[in-house]
Motif scaffolding. Structure first.
Motif, mmCIF file in Angstrom:
data_model
loop_
_atom_site.group_PDB
_atom_site.id
_atom_site.type_symbol
_atom_site.label_atom_id
_atom_site.label_comp_id
_atom_site.label_asym_id
_atom_site.label_seq_id
_atom_site.Cartn_x
_atom_site.Cartn_y
_atom_site.Cartn_z
ATOM 1 N N ALA A 21 0.855 -1.190 0.000
ATOM 2 C CA ALA A 21 0.000 0.000 0.000
ATOM 3 C C ALA A 21 0.889 1.238 0.000
ATOM 4 C CB ALA A 21 -0.897 0.008 1.229
ATOM 5 N N CYS A 22 0.636 2.150 -0.952
ATOM 6 C CA CYS A 22 1.417 3.382 -1.041
ATOM 7 C C CYS A 22 0.513 4.585 -0.800
ATOM 8 C CB CYS A 22 2.077 3.505 -2.405
ATOM 9 S SG CYS A 22 3.303 2.215 -2.724
ATOM 10 N N GLU A 23 0.990 5.495 0.040
ATOM 11 C CA GLU A 23 0.239 6.712 0.340
ATOM 12 C C GLU A 23 0.979 7.901 -0.262
ATOM 13 O OE1 GLU A 23 -0.998 9.419 4.178
ATOM 14 O OE2 GLU A 23 -0.535 7.305 4.496
ATOM 15 N N PRO A 24 0.393 8.538 -1.282
ATOM 16 C CA PRO A 24 1.043 9.705 -1.894
ATOM 17 C C PRO A 24 1.222 10.823 -0.864
ATOM 18 C CG PRO A 24 -0.786 8.936 -3.234
ATOM 19 C CD PRO A 24 -0.867 8.212 -1.923
ATOM 20 N N LYS A 25 2.401 11.455 -0.879
ATOM 21 C CA LYS A 25 2.706 12.537 0.054
ATOM 22 C C LYS A 25 2.945 13.859 -0.655
ATOM 23 C CE LYS A 25 2.577 10.388 3.961
ATOM 24 N NZ LYS A 25 1.583 10.725 4.945
ATOM 25 N N ASP A 26 3.490 13.774 -1.876
ATOM 26 C CA ASP A 26 3.920 14.986 -2.562
ATOM 27 C C ASP A 26 4.177 14.660 -4.030
ATOM 28 O OD1 ASP A 26 4.739 17.612 -2.877
ATOM 29 O OD2 ASP A 26 6.443 17.465 -1.514
ATOM 30 N N LYS A 27 4.590 15.648 -4.780
ATOM 31 C CA LYS A 27 5.074 15.446 -6.149
ATOM 32 C C LYS A 27 6.438 16.102 -6.232
ATOM 33 C CE LYS A 27 0.869 14.820 -8.743
ATOM 34 N NZ LYS A 27 0.164 15.125 -9.977
ATOM 35 N N ASP A 28 7.339 15.468 -6.975
ATOM 36 C CA ASP A 28 8.660 16.067 -7.134
ATOM 37 C C ASP A 28 8.623 17.109 -8.252
ATOM 38 O OD1 ASP A 28 8.838 14.707 -9.582
ATOM 39 O OD2 ASP A 28 10.358 13.297 -8.889
ATOM 40 N N ALA A 35 5.760 8.947 -2.486
ATOM 41 C CA ALA A 35 4.844 8.218 -1.604
ATOM 42 C C ALA A 35 5.604 7.447 -0.533
ATOM 43 C CB ALA A 35 4.002 7.250 -2.422
ATOM 44 N N ILE A 36 4.890 7.102 0.512
ATOM 45 C CA ILE A 36 5.398 6.180 1.514
ATOM 46 C C ILE A 36 4.676 4.864 1.264
ATOM 47 C CG2 ILE A 36 5.486 5.595 3.963
ATOM 48 C CD1 ILE A 36 5.753 8.576 4.546
ATOM 49 N N CYS A 37 5.458 3.832 0.997
ATOM 50 C CA CYS A 37 4.880 2.523 0.682
ATOM 51 C C CYS A 37 5.126 1.564 1.830
ATOM 52 C CB CYS A 37 5.498 1.981 -0.606
ATOM 53 S SG CYS A 37 5.100 3.001 -2.044
ATOM 54 N N LYS A 38 4.120 0.760 2.132
ATOM 55 C CA LYS A 38 4.206 -0.175 3.254
ATOM 56 C C LYS A 38 3.788 -1.577 2.845
ATOM 57 C CE LYS A 38 3.582 3.207 6.889
ATOM 58 N NZ LYS A 38 2.915 3.540 8.140
ATOM 59 N N LEU A 39 4.443 -2.525 3.470
ATOM 60 C CA LEU A 39 4.073 -3.932 3.392
ATOM 61 C C LEU A 39 3.599 -4.254 4.796
ATOM 62 C CD1 LEU A 39 4.064 -6.698 1.933
ATOM 63 C CD2 LEU A 39 6.387 -7.011 2.794
ATOM 64 N N GLY A 40 2.304 -4.279 4.980
ATOM 65 C CA GLY A 40 1.764 -4.390 6.339
ATOM 66 C C GLY A 40 2.127 -3.127 7.100
ATOM 67 N N THR A 41 2.847 -3.282 8.210
ATOM 68 C CA THR A 41 3.276 -2.113 8.982
ATOM 69 C C THR A 41 4.720 -1.712 8.675
ATOM 70 O OG1 THR A 41 3.965 -3.518 10.824
ATOM 71 C CG2 THR A 41 1.710 -2.637 10.890
ATOM 72 N N THR A 42 5.379 -2.450 7.785
ATOM 73 C CA THR A 42 6.776 -2.151 7.445
ATOM 74 C C THR A 42 6.850 -1.034 6.422
ATOM 75 O OG1 THR A 42 7.434 -4.442 7.858
ATOM 76 C CG2 THR A 42 8.928 -3.110 6.525
ATOM 77 N N ASP A 43 7.497 0.059 6.785
ATOM 78 C CA ASP A 43 7.742 1.171 5.874
ATOM 79 C C ASP A 43 8.847 0.717 4.915
ATOM 80 O OD1 ASP A 43 8.790 3.457 4.606
ATOM 81 O OD2 ASP A 43 8.493 4.722 6.363
ATOM 82 N N LEU A 44 8.497 0.455 3.679
ATOM 83 C CA LEU A 44 9.461 -0.074 2.713
ATOM 84 C C LEU A 44 10.570 0.923 2.397
ATOM 85 C CD1 LEU A 44 7.019 -1.941 0.320
ATOM 86 C CD2 LEU A 44 8.519 -2.936 2.063
ATOM 87 N N ASN A 45 10.236 2.211 2.415
ATOM 88 C CA ASN A 45 11.254 3.231 2.170
ATOM 89 C C ASN A 45 12.328 3.144 3.260
ATOM 90 O OD1 ASN A 45 9.030 3.806 0.605
ATOM 91 N ND2 ASN A 45 8.930 5.961 1.123
ATOM 92 N N ARG A 58 18.251 14.102 2.035
ATOM 93 C CA ARG A 58 18.066 15.199 2.977
ATOM 94 C C ARG A 58 17.548 16.484 2.337
ATOM 95 N NH1 ARG A 58 21.884 11.901 4.438
ATOM 96 N NH2 ARG A 58 22.296 11.409 6.615
ATOM 97 N N THR A 59 17.661 16.611 1.042
ATOM 98 C CA THR A 59 17.166 17.807 0.365
ATOM 99 C C THR A 59 15.661 17.957 0.572
ATOM 100 O OG1 THR A 59 18.880 17.618 -1.295
ATOM 101 C CG2 THR A 59 16.980 18.967 -1.868
ATOM 102 N N TYR A 60 14.950 16.839 0.638
ATOM 103 C CA TYR A 60 13.502 16.879 0.749
ATOM 104 C C TYR A 60 12.967 16.506 2.127
ATOM 105 C CZ TYR A 60 13.695 17.486 -4.242
ATOM 106 O OH TYR A 60 13.968 17.980 -5.482
ATOM 107 N N ALA A 61 13.692 15.665 2.860
ATOM 108 C CA ALA A 61 13.212 15.259 4.181
ATOM 109 C C ALA A 61 14.343 14.577 4.949
ATOM 110 C CB ALA A 61 12.024 14.303 4.061
ATOM 111 N N LYS A 62 14.209 14.588 6.244
ATOM 112 C CA LYS A 62 15.203 13.942 7.106
ATOM 113 C C LYS A 62 14.618 12.678 7.752
ATOM 114 C CE LYS A 62 17.964 17.993 7.737
ATOM 115 N NZ LYS A 62 17.959 18.356 6.393
ATOM 116 N N ASP A 63 13.502 12.198 7.196
ATOM 117 C CA ASP A 63 12.767 11.076 7.778
ATOM 118 C C ASP A 63 13.609 9.815 7.964
ATOM 119 O OD1 ASP A 63 10.643 12.810 7.616
ATOM 120 O OD2 ASP A 63 9.606 11.726 6.033
#
Length: 163
Positions: A21-28, A35-45, A58-63
């Motif tokens: 499941a991928c949740e769109p967050k922004d556009k480049d 997007a942030i994509c998950k396999l169950g609760t695992t953040d694939l990114n 780091r240019t876009y996020a420090k997540d």
């Protein structure tokens, strides 16, 4: 190392035909969905960064900086050797030869201590307070590396730089 191929194979093996499941967050800047994509609760990114198959951009996020620091400490994926940072490679700042390792001049996420090997083979480390810190480069192909703490550097057999 064929980093892209290794990353794709690792991700394919993890997913193994299960739904993602991928949740769109922004556009480049090119209009592509970020997007942030998950396999169950695992953040694939985050998983890809933790395995050393991707870098925290780091240019876009420090997540994903903590996951990158962990991968670097454990020398996973790209951190097991030397590589050109993707953003440098795209700008044409590439190693002169495939076997030549770039000198790293950025900190390793939250691991700022530089482990340097002198011309005489001595393993010394520089903290950001060292007068030579800014002039010291790290070349991982020569065994040089980053440390997160002075204790980590000393446990690995490195000594502090003498002022």
């Amino acid at each position: 190392m064929r980093c892209g191929q290794a990353a794709a194979l690792a991700l394919d093996e993890l997913i193994s035909h299960r739904p993602v499941a991928c949740e769109p967050k922004d556009k480049d800047r090119y209009g592509r969905i970020v997007a942030i994509c998950k396999l169950g609760t695992t953040d694939l990114n985050g998983w890809m960064v933790m395995q050393g198959h991707a870098l925290a951009y780091r240019t876009y996020a420090k997540d994903y900086v903590p996951q990158e620091a962990e991968a670097r400490r454990a020398r996973r994926g790209v951190w097991a050797g030397s590589f050109d940072y993707p953003w440098d490679w795209r700008r044409g700042k590439r190693s002169a030869q495939p076997e030549a390792a770039p000198v790293q001049t950025v900190t390793a996420g939250d691991c700022p201590i530089k482990g340097n090997i002198t011309a005489k083979g001595q393993k010394i480390y520089h903290t950001p307070a060292s007068p030579w810190y800014d002039r010291t480069g790290i070349n991982t192909s020569k065994g040089e590396r980053w440390f997160c703490t002075e204790q980590e550097a000393q446990a690995a057999g490195w000594r502090p730089a003498q002022y």
